[in-house]
Scaffold this motif. Structure first.
Motif, PDB file in Angstrom:
ATOM      1  N   VAL A 114      40.672  77.797  -1.666  1.00 49.89           N
ATOM      2  CA  VAL A 114      40.399  78.534  -0.550  1.00 49.89           C
ATOM      3  C   VAL A 114      39.346  79.260  -0.219  1.00 49.89           C
ATOM      4  CG1 VAL A 114      41.303  80.330   1.287  1.00 49.89           C
ATOM      5  CG2 VAL A 114      43.056  78.785  -0.174  1.00 49.89           C
ATOM      6  N   VAL A 115      39.017  80.124  -1.414  1.00 46.55           N
ATOM      7  CA  VAL A 115      37.734  80.867  -1.559  1.00 46.55           C
ATOM      8  C   VAL A 115      36.309  80.221  -1.552  1.00 46.55           C
ATOM      9  CG1 VAL A 115      36.468  82.264  -2.998  1.00 46.55           C
ATOM     10  CG2 VAL A 115      39.059  82.473  -2.764  1.00 46.55           C
ATOM     11  N   THR A 116      36.585  78.824  -2.235  1.00 50.04           N
ATOM     12  CA  THR A 116      35.282  78.132  -1.911  1.00 50.04           C
ATOM     13  C   THR A 116      34.945  77.664  -0.520  1.00 50.04           C
ATOM     14  OG1 THR A 116      36.523  76.082  -2.589  1.00 50.04           O
ATOM     15  CG2 THR A 116      34.975  77.271  -4.573  1.00 50.04           C
ATOM     16  N   GLN A 117      36.029  77.375   0.398  1.00 53.93           N
ATOM     17  CA  GLN A 117      35.865  77.120   1.605  1.00 53.93           C
ATOM     18  C   GLN A 117      35.117  77.961   2.358  1.00 53.93           C
ATOM     19  OE1 GLN A 117      36.189  74.052   3.441  1.00 53.93           O
ATOM     20  NE2 GLN A 117      37.070  72.866   1.718  1.00 53.93           N
ATOM     21  N   TYR A 173      31.714  78.375   1.976  1.00 53.26           N
ATOM     22  CA  TYR A 173      30.582  77.668   2.664  1.00 53.26           C
ATOM     23  C   TYR A 173      30.594  77.600   4.201  1.00 53.26           C
ATOM     24  CZ  TYR A 173      29.427  75.214  -1.487  1.00 53.26           C
ATOM     25  OH  TYR A 173      28.737  74.667  -2.666  1.00 53.26           O
ATOM     26  N   PHE A 174      31.282  78.574   4.918  1.00 53.95           N
ATOM     27  CA  PHE A 174      31.336  78.778   6.229  1.00 53.95           C
ATOM     28  C   PHE A 174      29.932  78.759   6.794  1.00 53.95           C
ATOM     29  CE2 PHE A 174      32.327  80.948  10.073  1.00 53.95           C
ATOM     30  CZ  PHE A 174      32.643  80.027  10.937  1.00 53.95           C
ATOM     31  N   PRO A 175      29.075  79.798   6.351  1.00 55.70           N
ATOM     32  CA  PRO A 175      27.740  79.731   6.811  1.00 55.70           C
ATOM     33  C   PRO A 175      26.976  78.599   6.683  1.00 55.70           C
ATOM     34  CG  PRO A 175      28.446  81.915   5.372  1.00 55.70           C
ATOM     35  CD  PRO A 175      29.535  80.899   5.332  1.00 55.70           C
ATOM     36  N   ASN A 176      26.894  77.728   5.699  1.00 55.37           N
ATOM     37  CA  ASN A 176      26.238  76.720   5.626  1.00 55.37           C
ATOM     38  C   ASN A 176      26.629  75.558   6.489  1.00 55.37           C
ATOM     39  OD1 ASN A 176      25.530  77.808   2.954  1.00 55.37           O
ATOM     40  ND2 ASN A 176      24.993  75.893   2.246  1.00 55.37           N
ATOM     41  N   VAL A 177      28.050  75.536   6.885  1.00 55.25           N
ATOM     42  CA  VAL A 177      28.449  74.707   7.929  1.00 55.25           C
ATOM     43  C   VAL A 177      27.996  75.009   9.174  1.00 55.25           C
ATOM     44  CG1 VAL A 177      30.780  73.836   8.997  1.00 55.25           C
ATOM     45  CG2 VAL A 177      30.739  74.191   6.429  1.00 55.25           C
ATOM     46  N   ILE A 178      27.897  76.154   9.425  1.00 56.48           N
ATOM     47  CA  ILE A 178      27.332  76.543  11.049  1.00 56.48           C
ATOM     48  C   ILE A 178      25.762  76.144  10.792  1.00 56.48           C
ATOM     49  CG2 ILE A 178      26.553  78.513  12.166  1.00 56.48           C
ATOM     50  CD1 ILE A 178      29.234  80.016  11.320  1.00 56.48           C
ATOM     51  N   TYR A 195      35.443  71.137   8.992  1.00 57.37           N
ATOM     52  CA  TYR A 195      35.766  72.245   8.004  1.00 57.37           C
ATOM     53  C   TYR A 195      36.598  72.983   8.223  1.00 57.37           C
ATOM     54  CZ  TYR A 195      34.912  77.142   6.348  1.00 57.37           C
ATOM     55  OH  TYR A 195      35.108  78.378   5.651  1.00 57.37           O
ATOM     56  N   VAL A 196      37.211  73.352   9.510  1.00 58.99           N
ATOM     57  CA  VAL A 196      38.475  74.244   9.880  1.00 58.99           C
ATOM     58  C   VAL A 196      39.876  73.470   9.424  1.00 58.99           C
ATOM     59  CG1 VAL A 196      37.475  75.759  11.851  1.00 58.99           C
ATOM     60  CG2 VAL A 196      38.470  73.732  12.375  1.00 58.99           C
ATOM     61  N   VAL A 197      39.406  72.101   9.310  1.00 56.72           N
ATOM     62  CA  VAL A 197      40.874  71.200   9.168  1.00 56.72           C
ATOM     63  C   VAL A 197      40.772  71.357   7.576  1.00 56.72           C
ATOM     64  CG1 VAL A 197      41.657  68.736   8.382  1.00 56.72           C
ATOM     65  CG2 VAL A 197      40.728  69.484  11.003  1.00 56.72           C
ATOM     66  N   GLU A 198      39.823  71.411   6.879  1.00 51.21           N
ATOM     67  CA  GLU A 198      39.918  71.564   5.341  1.00 51.21           C
ATOM     68  C   GLU A 198      40.365  72.928   5.018  1.00 51.21           C
ATOM     69  OE1 GLU A 198      39.319  69.103   2.963  1.00 51.21           O
ATOM     70  OE2 GLU A 198      39.445  67.659   4.647  1.00 51.21           O
ATOM     71  N   LEU A 199      39.830  73.820   5.590  1.00 51.07           N
ATOM     72  CA  LEU A 199      40.147  75.247   5.157  1.00 51.07           C
ATOM     73  C   LEU A 199      41.725  75.385   5.476  1.00 51.07           C
ATOM     74  CD1 LEU A 199      39.745  78.158   4.548  1.00 51.07           C
ATOM     75  CD2 LEU A 199      39.005  78.413   6.928  1.00 51.07           C
ATOM     76  N   SER A 200      42.156  74.895   6.525  1.00 47.27           N
ATOM     77  CA  SER A 200      43.440  74.741   6.856  1.00 47.27           C
ATOM     78  C   SER A 200      44.388  74.204   5.851  1.00 47.27           C
ATOM     79  CB  SER A 200      43.812  74.243   8.166  1.00 47.27           C
ATOM     80  OG  SER A 200      43.132  74.956   9.308  1.00 47.27           O
TER      81      SER A 200
END
Length: 560
Positions: free
Chosen positions: A481-484, A487-492, A507-512
């Protein structure tokens, strides 16, 4: 996150400025398997540059990486693999997200510069079909991502409110239309008339001549033609506004094609001044080296899309001073935009470098393009209503006591439709399937929304104290969960650079998924001594899912 910036800086210094920091950051990867580390930097493209083997370069970089958040660094098969101190990084990431919440992932790439986005752009007097959905939701998401990256946006709905189709509609209305019927259901009746006209014109070509005559009258300001055109336009805009309201989409400008009628002569004059216009079979064209000539004025003196779009581009630059100008229009218009940008370049406009055609594939029905002319379309409003009804049925089956059921059903139903489109890369065609669109499990909007609602429920049950200091979380199950989250800023950034909202949807599917696995293996509320620390992770997930959904144009219900 700071650790990534540190790694980028060390690699940058090791490479003696041969790659920019941005290039290095772009090359940093998340390894496929845990045993390969938490960050990886591939050195294969550097072999030619330094005339060394990738492994030798990787070993050199690895020896220089020291950081209190790094457990160890390995050089393996041309990769620099960085293993992080998971407990320290976990707390740093959670604290960073929790401090900033909605601001987490904000970037300053745009530095306040203006981006104009031309998207949606349905045709007046035609229904808003599923065929218009793609441009609408892709454009809206790209505007939200641009704002997240520090740009100011101008969202333009370049309405199709001019052209020979209005001659056809005027003829059809005068021959077969009834005012009372049209006022009861304007768009449906106008579609019927439009389809009927084309059916009749196949056997009676004189109808097309009449249509051209009536459009000419409209251009010349004929009172009857102008009155009918204004009526059709106003009725259409009212219908469109209902759809946009349901989708939660707004625009800054509704300047359509007709707006540029008095601005095109200036473009023609400029092209003549610059000696760019040539005659070809009575028409005026701009010859282009590697492309077909761009048609500016027909033999009869009338202007075309290219003339109008040139006028629009100049108007937008003079009024908005854009740094970037994005046209979210289907793949089939690629040649038109290549010609448009090339003509602007030949005219000497430096700002045309910031213009880009954001192309996308078609929404197909039974493998074929939807056609208004033949009446083969699926109305978006009907699909939205069906999606909302299905969402309401699910709520009544599973949670009949839910507060504000109608609002939640609307958010979930429209979210299912938007997400289904945006999870595909925009360049791909999408087969229209109501069944797939309204599925509420798997890689869907409702799945992500439900995960957000689950996180919200946990925070309420656990009485989460957001602003308190919490003991660090030490669950090994939390790491994915933490690694996801990390990476959020990179995804944006990637979504912005590639004009690709599907990066955020995936990304939001993988985080979910990562969060639901954590929730399934760790009893978050059971241990009172760890409860608040664990809930701080839950809060981070909720905040990032909400922001990710917002960037796609979806709402994030607190309860479902």
């Amino acid at each position: 996150m700071k650790i990534k910036k540190d790694v980028v800086e060390i690699v940058f210094n090791s490479l003696e400025g041969q790659l920019s920091r941005e290039q290095i950051e772009h090359m940093l990867e998340k390894p496929q398997y845990d045993y390969m580390g938490d960050l990886a930097f591939p050195c294969f493209t550097l072999a030619k540059l330094f005339r060394q083997s990738p492994q030798s370069i990787a070993s050199d970089i690895a020896s220089k990486i020291t950081n209190p958040l790094v457990e160890k660094v390995e050089a393996v098969r041309g990769y620099v693999n960085v293993f992080l101190k998971r407990d320290k990084v976990t707390n740093e990431v959670i604290n960073e997200v929790n401090r900033s919440a909605q601001e987490y992932g904000n970037l300053d790439i745009g530095r306040g510069e203006v981006v104009t986005l031309d998207f949606s752009s349905p045709n007046i007097a035609k229904p808003f079909s599923m065929g218009h959905l793609r441009s609408t939701v892709i454009g809206n998401s790209l505007a939200l991502v641009a704002e997240k990256c520090g740009y100011k946006t101008v969202k333009i709905n370049h309405i199709g409110d001019w052209g020979t189709q209005f001659g056809k509609l005027i003829v059809a209305y005068r021959l077969w239309g009834k005012e009372d019927t049209l006022r009861q259901d304007p768009i449906k009746e106008l579609l019927k008339l439009y389809v009927h006209f084309h059916e009749k014109a196949e056997h009676d070509p004189s109808l097309n001549d009449q249509a051209r005559e009536w459009f000419k009258k409209l251009e010349e300001g004929n009172e009857e033609a102008r009155s009918l055109w204004t009526w059709f336009r106003e009725e259409s805009l009212q219908e469109f506004s209902k759809i946009y309201k349901k989708l939660g989409i707004t625009f800054d400008s509704y300047h359509g094609e007709a707006f540029y009628n008095d601005k095109m002569q200036r473009i023609v004059d400029l092209l003549e001044e610059k000696k760019m216009l040539e005659q070809s079979e009575g028409a005026h064209v701009v010859p282009l080296e590697d492309l077909p000539p761009c048609l500016i004025r027909k033999r009869d003196g009338s202007t075309l899309y290219a003339t109008r779009d040139l006028a629009a581009a100049v108007y937008r630059q003079e009024n908005y001073h854009f740094k970037k100008s994005l046209y979210v229009v289907g793949n089939e218009q690629s040649l038109h935009f290549q010609q448009l940008f090339t003509v602007l370049k030949k005219m000497g406009y430096e700002w045309q470098k910031g213009m880009e055609h954001i192309s996308f594939g078609m929404m197909l029905k039974d493998g074929k393009k939807m056609s208004t002319r033949k009446g083969k379309i699926v109305l978006l409003e009907e699909v939205i209503q069906e999606a909302i009804s299905l969402a309401m049925k699910n709520i009544n089956d599973k949670n009949p006591q839910l507060e504000a059921k109608e609002e939640v059903a609307r958010h979930v139903g429209t979210g299912a439709i938007i997400f289904h489109d945006l999870k595909h890369h925009r360049s791909n065609d999408i087969e229209f399937s109501l069944e797939d669109m309204l599925r509420f499990e798997g890689e869907t909007g409702p799945y992500v929304q439900y995960t957000h609602a689950r996180a919200s429920s946990l925070l309420v049950k656990g009485q989460f104290e957001k602003d308190s200091d919490h003991v660090g979380i030490d669950d090994k199950e939390a790491w994915s969960v933490v690694t996801q989250l990390m990476y959020f800023p990179n995804v944006i950034k990637r979504a912005s650079e590639n004009s690709d909202p599907s990066q955020i949807a995936k990304y939001v599917v993988e985080l979910s998924r990562a969060f639901n696995q954590y929730y399934g293996s760790v009893r978050v509320l059971d241990d009172a001594s760890k409860r608040q620390a664990r809930l701080s992770l839950v809060y981070s997930v909720k905040a990032v899912l909400k922001e990710g959904l917002r960037l796609l144009g979806l709402q994030a219900p607190e309860k479902m």
